[in-house]
Design an enzyme around this catalytic site. Structure first.
Site, PDB file in Angstrom:
ATOM      1  N   HIS A   5      -3.516 -19.186  -4.626  1.00 35.51           N
ATOM      2  CA  HIS A   5      -2.524 -20.233  -4.895  1.00 35.51           C
ATOM      3  C   HIS A   5      -2.976 -21.209  -5.981  1.00 35.51           C
ATOM      4  O   HIS A   5      -2.670 -22.393  -5.948  1.00 35.51           O
ATOM      5  CB  HIS A   5      -2.131 -20.986  -3.618  1.00 35.51           C
ATOM      6  N   HIS A  33       5.394  -8.794  -1.170  1.00 38.30           N
ATOM      7  CA  HIS A  33       6.347  -9.840  -1.564  1.00 38.30           C
ATOM      8  C   HIS A  33       6.296 -10.114  -3.063  1.00 38.30           C
ATOM      9  O   HIS A  33       5.241 -10.043  -3.706  1.00 38.30           O
ATOM     10  CB  HIS A  33       6.152 -11.115  -0.741  1.00 38.30           C
ATOM     11  N   ASP A  71      -1.208 -13.227  -6.359  1.00 37.71           N
ATOM     12  CA  ASP A  71      -0.631 -13.210  -5.017  1.00 37.71           C
ATOM     13  C   ASP A  71       0.888 -13.282  -5.186  1.00 37.71           C
ATOM     14  O   ASP A  71       1.427 -14.338  -5.482  1.00 37.71           O
ATOM     15  CB  ASP A  71      -1.156 -14.417  -4.226  1.00 37.71           C
ATOM     16  N   ASP A 119      -0.580  -7.216   1.163  1.00 34.53           N
ATOM     17  CA  ASP A 119      -0.689  -8.595   0.690  1.00 34.53           C
ATOM     18  C   ASP A 119      -2.123  -8.835   0.225  1.00 34.53           C
ATOM     19  O   ASP A 119      -2.928  -7.900   0.182  1.00 34.53           O
ATOM     20  CB  ASP A 119      -0.296  -9.571   1.801  1.00 34.53           C
ATOM     21  N   GLU A 145       8.600 -14.804   0.752  1.00 33.99           N
ATOM     22  CA  GLU A 145       7.458 -14.783   1.666  1.00 33.99           C
ATOM     23  C   GLU A 145       6.746 -16.122   1.691  1.00 33.99           C
ATOM     24  O   GLU A 145       6.296 -16.579   2.751  1.00 33.99           O
ATOM     25  CB  GLU A 145       6.479 -13.680   1.245  1.00 33.99           C
ATOM     26  N   GLU A 146       6.644 -16.762   0.548  1.00 35.62           N
ATOM     27  CA  GLU A 146       5.882 -18.015   0.445  1.00 35.62           C
ATOM     28  C   GLU A 146       6.548 -19.174   1.185  1.00 35.62           C
ATOM     29  O   GLU A 146       5.928 -20.215   1.394  1.00 35.62           O
ATOM     30  CB  GLU A 146       5.649 -18.386  -1.024  1.00 35.62           C
TER      31      GLU A 146
END
Length: 343
Positions: free
Chosen positions: A307, A62, A168, A223, A200-201
């Site tokens: 994150h 992603h 990420d 991922d 995706e998030e």
């Protein structure tokens, strides 16, 4: 190194969910020598490398990153915001970029401890962004709903570790880049589709879109996954520097999982395994159930501090992920697929 330069470029570009198109020019520049590049109406970016047969394998990572959005402009000249996927503790004192009529730098501020009776409880509603502008100027440049992204350049640490924002999942796009480079002068049996998926998030929405558009015979999501060390997920045994993590669970096709482990063993590529008995929380979850069912794998890169603005991964893990994908694709023959898919 070329792959590190590419990773740095894609990590430092801002591309929150829904604005993956902001990343397109760098993806196009990096992947143009490997295949035909297109972008869908909803910002899935696809690189198609033609194979010898009509069968297809889709590799997906992603493109979007976690983000904030403006939801209030205070009369005092501060911005209030809502967050997607970010712990408020990690935002305090961070630099950000507000994507208004122009790019505006700001800092995430919190009342000093001596003024805050509730100082031990950091809540999103107690945070605000200071740009230095007054209300009139800010109100002219910023609208409710404008995106806000973390501002952080990539840093190289010891032992091939790097950190920064949006690692990420740009680390996985870098792994796809390495895979594509390994296959540059190889014509595989299967058509290869490298997909930088959107959104995706916010619920791995691009994965389903791309799966229905491409209709691959095999789907592989790439991922990041939590490391198992201090400040990580201590229920896992993943470690930075010890190779890609191969997922095992009902979201994963068991014969394909065995096949990629055999590939890793044959080529002396170090790897790790982790068990996910339910939802993997990745694009793999949506790929598997699209178009009547797609045999799916999930390969992950261990990450620390997910994150945040200092997400950390190991370059060796990224390169080994790309190498493993390339060897798996290179050795897979169309006439093997029926046997692989039969239980």
């Amino acid at each position: 190194m070329e792959d590190l330069d590419f990773l740095k470029k894609i990590c430092e570009v801002d591309a929150p969910s829904g604005r993956e198109d902001w990343l397109y020019s760098i993806i196009e520049d990096g992947f143009k020598e490997f295949g035909n590049i297109t972008m869908s109406k909803m910002n899935n970016i696809c690189i198609h490398k033609k194979g010898k047969s009509s069968s297809k394998i889709m590799i997906m990572a992603h493109a979007d990153e976690v983000f904030l959005m403006v939801n209030e402009i205070s009369k005092e000249g501060f911005l209030k915001f809502k967050a997607v996927g970010i712990d408020p503790k990690s935002l305090v004192s961070q630099e950000v970029v507000i994507h208004g009529k122009e790019r505006i730098k700001g800092i995430v501020a919190l009342k000093p401890a001596y003024e805050d009776k509730d100082k031990n409880k950091i809540k999103m509603e107690n945070l605000y962004i200071d740009t230095g502008y007054n209300f009139e100027k800010l109100n002219d440049l910023v609208n409710i709903g404008d995106y806000i992204t973390l501002k952080r350049n990539m840093s190289q640490l010891l032992n091939e570790n790097i950190c920064g924002k949006a690692v990420d999942n740009r680390a996985s796009i870098a792994a796809m880049y390495i895979c594509a480079a390994e296959l540059k002068n190889v014509t595989s049996d299967l058509d290869v589709y490298f997909v930088c998926s959107c959104q995706e998030e916010v619920g791995h929405r691009g994965a389903g879109m791309a799966s229905y558009e491409i209709k691959p015979d095999i789907g592989i999501a790439v991922d990041v996954t939590f490391d198992g060390g201090m400040f990580g997920d201590t229920d896992r045994e993943n470690k930075l520097g010890e190779g890609p993590v191969i997922c095992i669970g009902p979201n994963i096709h068991s014969k394909l999982k065995n096949r990629i482990i055999e590939t890793a063993d044959r080529h002396n590529i170090s790897y790790q395994v982790e068990v996910e008995p339910g939802n993997t929380g990745t694009d793999a979850w949506d790929i598997q159930t699209a178009v009547g069912g797609i045999p799916t794998l999930l390969i992950s890169i261990p990450i620390k501090y997910m994150h945040t603005s200092v997400e950390m991964v190991n370059l060796g893990d990224i390169r080994n992920t790309g190498r493993l994908l390339a060897r798996f694709i290179q050795e897979l023959k169309e006439n093997e697929l029926e046997g692989l898919f039969c239980f």
